[in-house]
Motif scaffolding. Structure first.
Motif, PDB file in Angstrom:
ATOM      1  N   UNK A  41       0.832  -1.201   0.000  1.00 35.31           N
ATOM      2  CA  UNK A  41       0.000   0.000   0.000  1.00 35.31           C
ATOM      3  C   UNK A  41       0.870   1.257   0.000  1.00 35.31           C
ATOM      4  N   UNK A  42       1.866   1.272   0.863  1.00 38.74           N
ATOM      5  CA  UNK A  42       2.769   2.419   0.923  1.00 38.74           C
ATOM      6  C   UNK A  42       3.535   2.552  -0.390  1.00 38.74           C
ATOM      7  N   UNK A  43       3.973   1.426  -0.949  1.00 38.28           N
ATOM      8  CA  UNK A  43       4.685   1.449  -2.230  1.00 38.28           C
ATOM      9  C   UNK A  43       3.817   2.083  -3.318  1.00 38.28           C
ATOM     10  N   UNK A  44       2.551   1.688  -3.358  1.00 39.29           N
ATOM     11  CA  UNK A  44       1.653   2.262  -4.357  1.00 39.29           C
ATOM     12  C   UNK A  44       1.377   3.735  -4.084  1.00 39.29           C
ATOM     13  N   UNK A  45       1.294   4.109  -2.834  1.00 38.79           N
ATOM     14  CA  UNK A  45       1.075   5.515  -2.503  1.00 38.79           C
ATOM     15  C   UNK A  45       2.250   6.364  -2.968  1.00 38.79           C
ATOM     16  N   UNK A  46       3.458   5.909  -2.694  1.00 46.67           N
ATOM     17  CA  UNK A  46       4.646   6.642  -3.149  1.00 46.67           C
ATOM     18  C   UNK A  46       4.678   6.688  -4.673  1.00 46.67           C
ATOM     19  N   UNK A  47       4.408   5.547  -5.307  1.00 45.23           N
ATOM     20  CA  UNK A  47       4.367   5.512  -6.767  1.00 45.23           C
ATOM     21  C   UNK A  47       3.305   6.441  -7.331  1.00 45.23           C
ATOM     22  N   UNK A  48       2.136   6.461  -6.696  1.00 44.63           N
ATOM     23  CA  UNK A  48       1.069   7.358  -7.126  1.00 44.63           C
ATOM     24  C   UNK A  48       1.516   8.812  -7.055  1.00 44.63           C
ATOM     25  N   UNK A  53       2.759  13.682  -9.811  1.00 43.13           N
ATOM     26  CA  UNK A  53       3.608  14.860 -10.028  1.00 43.13           C
ATOM     27  C   UNK A  53       4.079  14.929 -11.482  1.00 43.13           C
ATOM     28  N   UNK A  54       4.489  13.788 -12.032  1.00 40.01           N
ATOM     29  CA  UNK A  54       4.922  13.766 -13.440  1.00 40.01           C
ATOM     30  C   UNK A  54       3.777  14.112 -14.387  1.00 40.01           C
ATOM     31  N   UNK A  76      -8.591  -2.340 -14.493  1.00 41.04           N
ATOM     32  CA  UNK A  76      -8.130  -3.461 -13.681  1.00 41.04           C
ATOM     33  C   UNK A  76      -6.612  -3.432 -13.476  1.00 41.04           C
ATOM     34  N   UNK A  77      -5.898  -2.668 -14.283  1.00 40.49           N
ATOM     35  CA  UNK A  77      -4.432  -2.647 -14.221  1.00 40.49           C
ATOM     36  C   UNK A  77      -3.875  -2.342 -12.847  1.00 40.49           C
ATOM     37  N   UNK A  78      -4.466  -1.397 -12.151  1.00 37.37           N
ATOM     38  CA  UNK A  78      -3.987  -1.064 -10.812  1.00 37.37           C
ATOM     39  C   UNK A  78      -4.134  -2.226  -9.843  1.00 37.37           C
TER      40      UNK A  78
END
Length: 148
Positions: A41-48, A53-54, A76-78
């Protein structure tokens, strides 16, 4: 070999190296946060946050019409990515990085053969010949060898 093709191969190889690092990093994070689901969850939050930002920097925020025009299965990709990140973080401690990556790649290739054969998700149909089947078989053999 065209420059675009070579750049695509390099980008994919770099992405693969990132995946090899991501699983043990997320597993370690899970140890600190109380579980691999939380770490994912944290990994996805950071990635999000990075991707948001990009997106904003590039001015690429889609319109409501663009969002509405996407087929149902495009959303469904996420969820698939979340399962992928969690399964890697959960299994890397048991399997080790090499075997975990080999298993992930083997699963990816088996599915990719099927997707190419039918032109899944709007992709072009691609012939599945013996060389492509052998390539997947060799990765499967590598998976087995990684545990001997």
């Amino acid at each position: 070999m065209s420059t675009n093709y070579l750049l695509a191969l390099i980008a994919a190889a770099i992405g693969g190296a990132c995946i090899s690092a991501q699983a043990p990093i997320n597993a370690r994070l899970g140890g600190h946060l109380g579980g691999t689901v939380t770490a994912a969850t944290v990994s996805f939050l950071v990635g999000f946050l990075v991707l948001a930002a990009l997106t904003l920097l590039r001015g690429g925020v889609p319109s409501a019409a663009q969002v509405a025009s996407a087929p149902w299965w495009a959303w469904v990709g996420g969820a698939l990515g979340a399962l992928y990140v969690w399964s890697a973080a959960w299994s890397v401690g048991t399997l080790g990085v090499v075997t975990m990556v080999a298993a992930l790649v083997f699963g990816q290739l088996v599915a990719a053969l099927a997707f190419d054969a039918v032109g899944a998700f709007g992709m072009a149909v691609r012939e599945i010949g013996w060389t492509r089947i052998a390539a997947v078989g060799l990765v499967g053999a590598g998976l087995v060898l990684s545990r001997l």
